[in-house]
Design an enzyme around this catalytic site. Structure first.
Site, short mmCIF file in Angstrom:
data_model
loop_
_atom_site.label_atom_id
_atom_site.label_comp_id
_atom_site.label_asym_id
_atom_site.label_seq_id
_atom_site.Cartn_x
_atom_site.Cartn_y
_atom_site.Cartn_z
N ARG A 196 9.72 -5.59 6.95
CA ARG A 196 9.69 -7.28 6.39
C ARG A 196 10.95 -7.66 6.08
O ARG A 196 11.20 -8.79 6.22
CB ARG A 196 8.83 -7.27 5.55
CG ARG A 196 7.14 -6.78 5.80
CD ARG A 196 6.45 -6.97 4.45
NE ARG A 196 6.52 -6.08 3.67
CZ ARG A 196 6.12 -4.84 3.73
NH1 ARG A 196 5.21 -4.44 4.40
NH2 ARG A 196 6.15 -4.07 2.54
N GLU B 143 9.65 9.61 -5.25
CA GLU B 143 8.94 10.26 -6.16
C GLU B 143 8.52 11.62 -5.76
O GLU B 143 8.52 12.58 -6.58
CB GLU B 143 7.73 9.44 -6.50
CG GLU B 143 7.09 9.78 -7.85
CD GLU B 143 5.98 8.71 -8.48
OE1 GLU B 143 5.34 9.12 -9.29
OE2 GLU B 143 5.96 7.73 -7.80
#
Length: 170
Positions: free
Chosen positions: A58, A95
């Site tokens: 994007r 993460e």
């Protein structure tokens, strides 16, 4: 213009518990899309930017019209194996695991002033990695521009040494 009215919330996408901010509805609205790009350009006009960088995917959609409107070049940042020429890579922690971003080695010239443009600032990991790539190639990150910032994820804290601007904050 209230851009929140042209961004669609999609519940439980891409997984349960996430509210995805769908910008395709903003891009379908010519007036809203033009306003968004014009705002980015206005925010960058006094920063003497040489080139716009946008991360996959994007960032391409937001960054290329900004580069066009400013009359400067655009450089894509991609996942490994997507760029056809010699690349510079940067691996960063997620993460759970790691990810890698790449840029052509000749995409940024030493001393170039670079603005990163993307749709969303979340945890800041992708932006931090993108900035590291730019700096590794000798560029200076003079601004990061986002359509949306998810403030609860504190990405701005990770990017505290940069000029960060978001058009919308959630």
């Amino acid at each position: 213009m209230d851009l929140t009215k042209v961004i669609r919330d999609v519940e439980n996408f891409p997984k349960e518990g996430i509210v995805f901010k769908d910008i395709t509805t903003l891009m379908q609205d010519g007036e809203a899309f033009k306003f968004t790009i014009d705002e980015f350009i206005k925010n960058l006009k006094d920063k003497n930017v040489d080139v716009i960088v946008g991360p996959e995917a994007r960032g391409f959609l937001m960054g290329t019209p900004v580069a066009y409107g400013m009359g400067i070049g655009f450089v894509p940042v991609r996942k490994p194996g997507k760029l056809p020429h010699e690349t510079e890579s940067y691996e960063y922690d997620l993460e759970y695991g790691t990810d890698t971003l790449q840029m052509h080695k000749d995409a940024i010239k030493p001393g170039q002033r670079v603005a990163i443009v993307d749709d969303l600032l979340a945890t800041g990991g992708t932006m931090e990695a993108t900035a590291h790539l730019i700096e590794k190639l000798g560029g200076e990150v003079v601004s990061m521009q986002f359509l949306i910032e998810l403030e609860s994820l504190k990405g701005r804290e990770k990017l505290s040494k940069y000029d960060v601007n978001s058009l919308l904050k959630y």
